[in-house]
Design an enzyme around this catalytic site. Structure first.
Site, PDB file in Angstrom:
ATOM      1  N   HIS A  55       0.818  -1.206   0.000  1.00  0.00           N
ATOM      2  CA  HIS A  55       0.000   0.000   0.000  1.00  0.00           C
ATOM      3  C   HIS A  55       0.859   1.267   0.000  1.00  0.00           C
ATOM      4  O   HIS A  55       0.559   2.235  -0.690  1.00  0.00           O
ATOM      5  CB  HIS A  55      -0.913  -0.024   1.227  1.00  0.00           C
ATOM      6  CG  HIS A  55      -1.818   1.145   1.345  1.00  0.00           C
ATOM      7  ND1 HIS A  55      -2.991   1.243   0.638  1.00  0.00           N
ATOM      8  CD2 HIS A  55      -1.723   2.275   2.084  1.00  0.00           C
ATOM      9  CE1 HIS A  55      -3.587   2.381   0.935  1.00  0.00           C
ATOM     10  NE2 HIS A  55      -2.838   3.033   1.806  1.00  0.00           N
ATOM     11  N   HIS A 104     -10.441   3.062  -0.793  1.00  0.00           N
ATOM     12  CA  HIS A 104     -10.591   2.593   0.592  1.00  0.00           C
ATOM     13  C   HIS A 104     -11.420   1.326   0.564  1.00  0.00           C
ATOM     14  O   HIS A 104     -12.442   1.220   1.240  1.00  0.00           O
ATOM     15  CB  HIS A 104     -11.220   3.677   1.476  1.00  0.00           C
ATOM     16  CG  HIS A 104     -10.464   3.874   2.741  1.00  0.00           C
ATOM     17  ND1 HIS A 104     -11.056   4.137   3.947  1.00  0.00           N
ATOM     18  CD2 HIS A 104      -9.136   3.830   2.986  1.00  0.00           C
ATOM     19  CE1 HIS A 104     -10.125   4.249   4.879  1.00  0.00           C
ATOM     20  NE2 HIS A 104      -8.952   4.074   4.324  1.00  0.00           N
ATOM     21  N   SER A 339      -4.822   6.661  13.395  1.00  0.00           N
ATOM     22  CA  SER A 339      -5.888   7.551  13.864  1.00  0.00           C
ATOM     23  C   SER A 339      -6.084   8.651  12.840  1.00  0.00           C
ATOM     24  O   SER A 339      -5.121   9.195  12.304  1.00  0.00           O
ATOM     25  CB  SER A 339      -5.515   8.170  15.210  1.00  0.00           C
ATOM     26  OG  SER A 339      -5.591   7.200  16.220  1.00  0.00           O
TER      27      SER A 339
END
Ligand SMILES: Nc1ncnc2c1ncn2[C@@H]1O[C@H](COP(=O)(O)OP(=O)(O)O)[C@@H](O)[C@H]1O
Ligand SMILES: [Mg+2]
Lengths: 765, 225, 83, 83
Positions: A55, A104, A339
């Site tokens: 990725h 995503h 996060s």
């Protein structure tokens, strides 16, 4: 467990390390040891493992993506090219526009709402990090069969998540795609595009320069969510966690050197992101930022190593200073945490106070976590002890590169030989009529209003065109009416039949869509969604598609400015169709001259631009009527696409046409139906000389559009087409309240509307 | 002297720029007000714009209601200051009890963005004087929690006093009781509605320009006052 | 009649933006001394048949597969006397 | 440490579209015999000080003025032992 410091690592070369669990190959682990001249510490291993994942490192795709740069057409418009957070394009009048599409996919399958929401959040931060104000989003989506029960779980959640996040940020959604195909069962594609606007002088790059400059982390506190999202969700070790409707759904946990297992799904906080946007734009406006980077995949590992390797010096970070949501996080976990809603800025010391003041005004937590140093190392400390000491480039840019084996699949020839032209065609007008209705009601051709009505398209007050128009259009200057248009397209069925041509057709369609609105295509972004790169057949598809796209971009003069690769979209042996999604950005000097798609005025003449041949391979007709996929996709003619675009743009600028709609899946009848329904007017069509009704209505030949020409403009318009040698055929007139194909059938608008608009609500409402 | 119309920005406000643009197009001067500043800076009227103040967490408008600027606005509204609450602003007006009732989750549970047909039921308020009673208009609607509810007594009272200012036509988009899209206080200076007139002020970007009279109404009222 | 309640809360390690927004607002409203707020969902189910272990097992299954997404949420099922 | 829970539910006379949507979906997923579903909110508050009557009174006030909108919602405050 005692802290694994650099010193400790140097003294304990033989300690076993969980490199395999972290997704690294043995030779990759060995390379890290060579680079460092010792074994990595736990923190270093965490950083390398996430940054060297597929990725983040593009290790399988890099060798192919290079072509986008090598073959890039010379373009005056390109201000920042591939390699930054997003490319930047000059659109004139001192304005620059940046745009990018990203995937995503996996997270949206596991947790549709949050996965899709954080997809929007991530791409918006990319755009923001370039110095731009985000002004719109788009969402190309692919789902499994429309009537599959799992689609009922995934689709509503994904749509609500995209809407929930984007609406709350105040970004208009101006377009996207929704495609259903059972090949995406278990591997839905959730791509998200964002576009932003800035003045030329406001472009910001992700780099940390200037010894003594402070590194400021701002935004949300760092928590344990999303840890390992990168290496687990995007690495080859990923095995699908079951969706929540089936048992045993905890494969999202990921083994870590840290104390606890943490879930790899993140929850987004769009409100925090909205504050982050306003606060970031304010610090940009006061010129307080020397370099900036968003935190996305790989979190702080990525931001610090990329900032440091792009700058001239090194960087020192005190990890203790990172504000935490969960005090029990280990340093490895802090480095890997994904996060959301965080950014990292490099700020000159004299500007730090003002920077923090602006953050405080917006209630955004901001903390100095380190500084730019003289050396060339990235050094990270924990409780005063050094736990990372690496050359940042080796983390961020010098990851492994694979030239994976590729092979044209054995089944490709048989697939192409299975010609759709041989399929039984409708026997007569009655059957033709019935097939038109079935096509327009089929999930892929049906109206997407049930979805797009969940998106705010009005906010910011600059939306000139939005769905269901061919392209979304945004006004960027209220005084001069300068604007941009964007469309995204990608037909996986075409790409499956021929990935080289399929990628080119994706570009061609997107380019055509932009031109249909009256805007001039300038640049490209792409999201390449494929199966496993370890399958030579998939790798061949990938290589062919990138080659096709790069070649076509050169011919059309539209450089690729950035994008994203998503691999491993695969369950077991079955991969998704190769799905290159291509976004094209265009500019229009005066948005009041835009061309909408609706047929609004009785008596206007309908012209078909381009040539129609009997091309049914991969067509909507072959799918809906026969459940068939075979043959060759429509022929690609990029010179024709360019000519068509020139005519559409000139006709818009000079006011010769009142409506335009490009032809793509579903063919002419689908386009005419959409233009009629949007305008609330019917059409009388005549099958042109030399074509049969079936081919006229359903062929998917590329390089075509229909336009509505006011009678007073007919001569001027046809003269222009003739002068430029673009075939223009008068095929009918806007009239009445039915779509009538002379000598064939009549379909009242009300009946068409019911068929076209009923499908999605019936499935999902 | 130009008329000054304040537009409040809360953290999470989204349509504040749009409201300011509409004020300007109507010929008044938009004045940016900040949620944390009690001072209204001598404005003649106030708009609470749409958006997701404080993320609309808890309930829409529930947190914004307690911001410093709202204290002054609540006092001003009681004293006759023209206040218009659009969408999130309407929710704030209800949460702060300047208007009765509450706005709940749309009955179909989805956010909805559509061009909505409305009837102007009361052309006597500070914000609707430039409409004719019974006039039908189309403006965008976009919200997730727009279902207006109040007990039967309150609804009857609103009807009896002519305080239902707008009603949804053709299709009730969210399950609002009695198709109510907007209401006002007894004095008519405080108006709240779910649809967004500020998105219908330019032909290029809105479905119509039917929203403009909101902003010219208050201008006229203030100039003649 | 008894009622079955299913409480669904985000797992402790997952960000809870709603709870945080409430917590941050409290001091401004004059409420001090609340050190943490989490916000979740509460479902009240009325069952047609008897509320026995078998029924509760069905509710637990329902919670696990539908009412909660156990990737990010925990749940608890309990019986509550009608108030 | 004890935790204070505030449950907020729509008043019975107010339409609860979320609860209804859940109820409608259940039979499709193979769960029968649920005759009514209501969906509300659950807040878990950690108090910094002792959980005495005075503290609970403060929480009740907080619920009445802030956590619930009493025009449409009812609430209940209770102490729960940490699970
Ligand atoms: N997920 C989505 N989000 C926003 N708009 C969408 C979405 N899906 C489709 N649309 C819009 O619906 C319209 C029709 O889509 P499509 O048929 O794919 O267009 P085209 O064939 O011209 O590319 C377009 O305006 C497109 O932008
Ligand atoms: Mg199109």
């Amino acid at each position: 467990m005692s802290l694994d410091t650099v010193k400790h690592a140097a003294g304990t070369p033989h300690d076993a390390q969980p490199w395999a669990e972290l997704g690294l190959k043995e030779d990759e682990y060995e390379r890290i040891r060579v680079i460092l001249g010792r074994r990595p510490t736990g923190a270093e291993l965490a950083m390398y493992s996430v940054m060297w994942s597929e990725h983040c490192s593009y290790k399988s795709s890099k060798v192919h993506l290079k072509q986008f740069g090598e073959k890039a057409p010379a373009s005056d418009a390109l201000l920042v090219g591939i390699g930054e957070n997003a490319g930047v394009v000059d659109v004139g009048q001192g304005y620059a526009v940046t745009f990018k599409v990203e995937s995503h996919n996996h997270p949206s399958y596991v947790e549709p709402y949050q996965g899709a929401a954080t997809g929007i959040g991530g791409i918006v931060r990319d755009i923001l990090a370039m110095g731009a104000r985000p002004v719109a989003v788009m969402d190309p989506l692919r789902f499994g069969a429309a009537d599959h029960p799992d689609t009922r779980r995934v689709l509503p959640g994904v749509v609500a998540g995209i809407g929930g996040y984007g609406n709350c940020l105040g970004l208009p959604n101006i377009g996207g795609e929704v495609v259903f195909d059972s090949c995406y069962q278990g591997n839905p594609l959730v791509n998200a595009l964002c576009v932003g606007v800035m003045r030329h002088e406001d472009i910001h790059l992700a780099k940390a320069s200037g010894t003594g400059n402070k590194v400021i982390l701002y935004g949300a506190r760092t928590g344990g969510d999303g840890i390992g999202g990168v290496s687990v969700l995007a690495s080859e070790t990923f095995s699908h966690p079951s969706p929540p409707t089936t048992p045993s759904g905890d494969a999202t946990h990921h083994p870590l050197p840290g104390p606890a297992k943490r879930p790899a799904v993140q929850v987004g906080d769009p409100f925090q992101e909205k504050l982050l946007i306003e606060c970031t734009l304010e610090v940009f406006a006061e010129d307080l930022v020397a370099g900036i980077q968003d935190l996305g995949g790989a979190g702080l590992s990525c931001a610090t190593s990329e900032l440091a390797s792009a700058g001239s010096g090194g960087m020192r970070v005190d990890l203790d200073t990172v504000p935490l949501r969960d005090a029990s996080l280990s340093p490895e976990e802090i480095l890997m945490s994904e996060s959301q809603e965080r950014m990292c800025a490099v700020v000159r010391p004299e500007n730090v106070d003002r920077f923090l003041e602006i953050c405080a005004k917006w209630d955004v937590i901001a903390t100095v976590i380190g500084e730019v140093t003289e050396g060339d190392r990235l050094e990270i400390f924990w409780h005063g002890e050094q736990i990372v000491d690496v050359p940042p480039r080796t983390v961020a840019h010098e990851g492994p590169v694979y030239r994976r084996p590729l092979a044209r699949p054995a089944w490709q020839d048989a697939l192409q030989a299975d010609d759709a032209a041989a399929l039984p065609r409708p026997a007569g007008p009655e059957e033709l009529r019935e097939q038109v209705l079935r096509l327009t009601a089929s999930p892929n051709q049906a109206a997407k209003t049930w979805i797009t009505d969940q998106y705010d398209r009005y906010v910011l007050g600059n939306t000139v065109l939005a769905q269901p128009e061919d392209g979304g259009m945004i006004r960027i200057d209220e005084e001069t009416n300068l604007g941009v248009a964007i469309a995204t397209d990608g037909n996986g069925r075409y790409a499956k039949l021929d990935p080289y041509a399929g990628a080119q057709l994706a570009l061609a369609e997107s380019y055509r869509n932009v031109a249909a609105t009256g805007a001039r295509p300038l640049a490209v972004t792409d999201c390449l969604n494929f199966g496993s790169p370890e399958d030579p057949a998939v790798m061949w598809q990938f290589a062919e598609a990138t080659r096709g796209l790069a070649d076509a971009c050169r011919t059309l003069g539209t450089p690729v400015t950035g994008g994203n690769v998503s691999l491993y979209n695969q369950t077991g042996e079955s991969a998704i169709h190769p799905t290159p999604v291509v976004g094209v950005l265009g500019v229009i000097d005066d948005v009041s001259r835009r061309t909408p798609m609706a047929f609004r005025t009785e008596g206007q003449l309908i012209y078909l631009l381009g040539d129609t041949a009997g091309e049914f391979g991969g067509s909507a007709w072959s799918q809906v009527i026969h459940g068939h996929l075979g043959g060759l996709p429509p022929r690609v003619d990029l010179e024709r696409e360019r000519l068509l675009a020139e005519v559409l743009i000139a006709a818009s600028r000079d006011g010769m046409i009142d409506a335009a709609h490009d032809l793509s899946d579903g063919g002419l009848i689908q386009a005419v139906t959409e233009s009629c329904l949007k305008g609330g007017r019917g059409a009388r069509l005549v099958v042109p000389e030399g074509l049969d009704a079936f081919t006229f209505l359903f062929s998917e030949s590329a390089g075509r559009a229909v336009v509505a020409v006011p009678r007073g403009e007919e001569v001027r318009f046809t003269d222009m087409c003739r002068a430029r040698s673009l075939p223009a055929t008068r095929v009918g007139v806007v009239d009445g309240d039915a779509v009538e194909v002379q000598g064939q059938f009549t379909l009242p608008l009300a009946e068409l509307r019911e068929a076209h608009e009923h499908t999605l609500p019936a499935l999902f409402a | 002297m130009t008329t000054r119309v304040g537009v409040v920005t809360f953290p999470g406000s989204l349509d504040d720029r749009d409201a300011a643009r509409a004020v300007k197009l109507a010929g008044a001067e938009p004045v940016a007000l900040w949620h944390g500043d009690k001072d209204l800076h001598q404005v003649d009227a106030v708009i609470l714009p749409g958006g997701f103040s404080y993320g609309d967490y808890l309930r829409c408008g529930a947190i914004a209601r307690f911001s410093p600027v709202m204290e002054t606005i609540i006092a001003g509204a009681r004293a006759g200051l023209p206040v218009l609450g659009i969408c999130n602003g309407f929710q704030m007006l209800c949460e702060s009890h300047l208007l009765p009732g509450a706005l709940t989750r749309n009955d179909h549970l989805h956010f909805i963005c559509r061009d909505q047909r409305l009837r102007v039921e009361n052309a006597g308020t500070a914000w609707t004087a430039d409409y004719a009673e019974g006039q039908e208009i189309t403006v965008p609607l976009k919200n997730g929690e727009g279902g207006y509810v109040a007990d039967e007594g309150t609804l009857d009272e609103l009807e009896a006093e002519g305080r239902v200012v707008f009603r949804y036509l053709e299709r009730n988009p969210n399950g609002s009781r009695r198709d109510i899209a907007g209401i006002c206080n007894p004095a008519g200076n405080v108006v709240g509605l779910m649809p967004h007139p500020e998105h219908a002020v330019e032909a290029l970007t809105g479905p119509t320009t039917d929203g403009l009279p909101f902003f010219t109404s208050v201008l006229k009222k203030l100039v003649s006052a | 009649m008894a009622r079955v309640v299913v409480d669904v809360m985000l797992k402790p390690e997952i960000l809870d933006p709603q709870g945080q927004a409430v917590q941050r607002a409290l001091p401004r409203l004059g409420f001090d001394g609340v050190s943490d707020v989490r916000q979740g969902k509460r479902f009240e189910l009325e069952l047609a048949g008897p509320v026995d272990e078998a029924a509760l097992d069905r509710v637990r299954e329902m919670a696990r597969t539908f009412l909660a997404n156990t990737v990010i949420e925990d749940f608890e099922v309990r019986v509550e006397e009608e108030r």
